[in-house]
Scaffold this active site. Structure first.
Site, mmCIF file in Angstrom:
data_model
loop_
_atom_site.group_PDB
_atom_site.id
_atom_site.type_symbol
_atom_site.label_atom_id
_atom_site.label_comp_id
_atom_site.label_asym_id
_atom_site.label_seq_id
_atom_site.Cartn_x
_atom_site.Cartn_y
_atom_site.Cartn_z
ATOM 1 N N CYS B 82 2.028 -2.386 0.915
ATOM 2 C CA CYS B 82 1.771 -3.727 1.453
ATOM 3 C C CYS B 82 2.163 -3.794 2.931
ATOM 4 C CB CYS B 82 2.462 -4.794 0.606
ATOM 5 S SG CYS B 82 1.816 -6.450 0.933
ATOM 6 N N HIS B 192 -0.044 -3.756 -4.448
ATOM 7 C CA HIS B 192 1.306 -3.468 -4.948
ATOM 8 C C HIS B 192 1.209 -2.631 -6.221
ATOM 9 C CE1 HIS B 192 3.806 -6.026 -2.358
ATOM 10 N NE2 HIS B 192 2.753 -6.811 -2.304
ATOM 11 N N GLU B 194 3.495 -1.299 -7.836
ATOM 12 C CA GLU B 194 4.620 -1.659 -8.716
ATOM 13 C C GLU B 194 4.374 -2.960 -9.472
ATOM 14 O OE1 GLU B 194 4.452 -2.128 -5.558
ATOM 15 O OE2 GLU B 194 5.509 -3.947 -4.964
#
Lengths: 252, 217
Positions: B82, B192, B194
Site C-alpha cells: 500500500c 493489502h 494481509e
C-alpha cells in the site's frame, strides 16, 4: 461496476455479541471472536465491531477482542463505539483494527475528523451516523446508540463529514435496525447520491431480498448485516450468490 | 533453515495484521526499525497506510531512508504494501510534491475521479488483479489465478515509467491502475495481501518462499 462489499456487523456489550431492536433491548448472541471467524470463513468482505455501550459509559474496551480476532481473520476489521481521541485510534489500530468508525466525538468536535484523517489517512476514518427519520425525506443524527438526538440534519452532516476528510460513511438507520424488515432505502439512496464517499448501509436486513431491494435503488458501496447472520436467516455465501444472481458484482 | 524476515516499524502501518498474516503462512517475522537488524534481513516488508508525506517524514525520523535504500541495493527481497509500495517510487503529488525512496521510477498520482457519477473516492474494496506485460511465474503472484480479488484502500496510485515494472493492473470505475510492481527483487502491492483473505495469504506465502529460495540458492 465495482464490487459491493458485504460486511458482518457485530455489536458488542460486555464481551458478548448482542443484538437489539432500534439499537435497544439487547439480546446476547455469542462470542465475538468465534462469530467473526465464522463470518470470515463464510466469505465476509469485512468485519465491523461496534461497542454498543462504550459511548454511553465513556470507555473503549474492544482492543483485546481485536487482538485475538486479527490472528484468524484476514479481511479488514473496523472498530467503532467510544473512539474519542487520537490515542484511542492509535490503540485500536495497534490492536489490529484497520479502520475506526466515529460518531459521538465527530459530532461534538468535527475538527477531530480532520485531524484524525490527516494523521491516519482518510481510508482509516469512517464517520458513523445514526439516523432517525423525523419527517418525510428528513432524518436527524443521533448519538449514544440512537438514544440522544443532536439536532443535526443527516444529509448536511454527511456532506460536512466528507469535507472534513472522512473516508467512508457508515449509515445506520435507527428505525430499521434489528427489525429485519429491510433497509431504509430512501435514506441510503439519498445519502449515496449526495456524497462522493463510499457509503455503507446498515440496519434492517432480514432477508437476501432486502439486500437486493437496497442495491436496486441506492448506490451504496457496501452493506452491513447482523440479524440476518446471527439468527441463521442466511449466510454470507448465500447472500453473495443472491447478489451475484441479481447482476451486481461481489467477491465470490 | 529459518529465514529472517523483518517488517519495518516506522509507526505508520497496520503492522500487527502484517505480522499475523506472515505468521499464518509459516514465517517468524521480526518487527524492527534497527539498522543492523534490517540490513541483516533475508527479506523485508515495508508496510504503510495513510499519507505519503507522513510516511516519508517517519522514515526520516527513524533514519530509515538510507537503510532501506542500502538494503534494496544489496539485491535482497523487499516488499512494499500500500503506502509502502508508493514510497518505493520517485515522488507523490499528495499534499504537494513529496520525494519518495526513488527505487522504482515514476510518480504517485490521484485516481482521476471528480464526482460520484464516475466513481467514488477513496477506492475502498475488492478489485481484480490482472496480468499485464510480465509473467507471474517465479514472482509473488505465482499460481495466483488471473482476476483474483484483492482488498484495496487508497486514493492514489503508482504510475511506473517503465511498463515492464507493472506486475498487475486493476480496474476501478473505468480507470485502470497499476496494482502491483516488480523491479528486480523489489516488489510492491497497492492492495493489502494481509487483508485479502486466502488469496492474499497466498501472495505472502509466495513472498516467504522466494526469500527461502534466495537463501537456499
Amino acid at each position: 461496476m465495482n464490487k459491493i462489499r458485504v460486511i458482518a456487523r457485530l455489536d458488542i456489550k460486555n464481551e458478548f455479541v448482542i443484538k437489539g431492536i432500534h439499537l435497544e433491548g439487547l439480546r446476547k448472541i455469542g462470542d465475538p471472536n468465534e462469530l467473526a471467524k465464522k463470518y470470515y470463513k463464510q466469505g465476509a468482505d469485512e468485519i465491523i465491531f461496534m461497542d454498543a455501550v462504550a459511548a454511553y459509559y465513556d470507555r473503549n474496551s474492544l482492543n483485546h477482542i481485536l487482538e485475538k480476532t486479527c490472528e484468524d481473520v484476514f479481511v479488514p476489521i473496523t472498530v467503532g463505539g467510544g473512539i474519542r481521541s487520537i490515542e484511542d485510534i492509535q490503540n485500536a489500530l495497534k490492536s489490529g483494527a484497520d479502520k475506526v468508525a466515529i460518531n459521538t466525538k465527530a459530532i461534538q468536535d468535527p475538527v477531530f475528523l480532520e485531524t484524525a484523517s490527516k494523521i491516519f489517512g482518510s481510508q482509516c476514518i469512517i464517520v458513523s451516523i445514526e439516523a432517525k427519520k423525523i419527517a418525510d425525506g428528513k432524518w436527524e443524527a443521533y448519538v449514544d446508540n440512537g438514544r440522544e438526538p443532536t439536532g443535526l440534519d443527516v444529509m448536511e452532516w454527511s456532506k460536512q463529514a466528507e469535507g472534513l476528510g472522512a473516508g467512508e460513511i457508515l449509515i445506520t438507520s435507527v428505525d430499521a435496525d434489528g427489525t429485519k424488515r429491510g433497509f431504509d432505502i430512501e435514506l441510503n439512496a439519498k445519502i449515496a447520491s449526495q456524497v462522493c464517499l463510499p457509503v455503507i448501509a446498515s440496519g434492517g436486513a432480514g432477508s437476501n431480498r432486502d439486500v437486493i431491494d437496497l442495491l436496486a435503488t441506492a448506490k451504496v458501496s457496501a452493506l452491513s448485516v447482523a440479524s440476518l447472520l446471527h439468527y441463521d436467516l442466511s449466510t454470507i455465501g448465500t447472500l453473495k450468490r443472491n447478489i451475484h444472481q441479481a447482476h451486481f458484482k461481489v467477491r465470490l | 533453515m529459518s529465514v529472517k524476515i523483518v517488517v519495518i516499524d516506522y509507526k505508520i502501518g497496520n503492522t500487527r495484521s502484517i505480522m499475523n498474516a506472515l505468521k499464518q503462512v509459516g514465517a517468524s517475522p521480526i518487527l524492527s526499525n534497527d539498522e543492523s537488524v534490517i540490513s541483516g534481513a533475508d527479506g523485508v516488508v515495508l508496510p504503510g497506510v495513510g499519507a505519503f508525506s507522513h510516511g516519508m517524514e517517519n522514515l526520516q525520523k527513524y533514519s530509515l531512508v538510507h537503510v532501506i535504500r542500502n538494503y534494496a541495493e544489496s539485491n535482497k527481497l523487499l516488499l512494499g504494501i500500500c503506502l509502502g509500495m508508493q514510497i518505493l517510487f520517485d515522488s507523490s503529488e499528495e499534499f504537494g510534491e513529496t520525494k519518495g525512496l526513488g527505487l522504482i521510477e515514476g510518480p504517485i498520482c490521484q485516481i482521476p475521479i471528480q464526482d460520484s457519477n464516475n466513481g467514488r473516492l477513496p477506492h475502498v474494496g475488492w478489485g481484480e488483479i490482472q496480468q499485464h506485460s510480465v509473467s507471474w511465474d517465479g514472482t509473488i503472484l505465482k499460481n495466483i489465478e488471473n482476476y483474483s480479488d484483492m482488498y484495496f484502500a487508497h486514493r492514489y496510485v503508482a504510475v511506473p515509467d517503465n511498463g515492464e515494472n507493472v506486475l498487475s493492473v486493476t480496474s476501478y470505475s473505468n480507470h485502470q491502475f497499476c496494482s502491483s510492481v516488480k523491479k528486480g527483487r523489489i516488489y510492491g502491492c497497492q492492495f493489502h495481501p494481509e487483508k485479502s483473505s486466502e488469496m492474499g495469504l497466498k501472495v505472502l506465502k509466495n513472498y516467504v518462499d522466494l526469500i527461502r529460495q534466495g537463501i537456499d540458492g
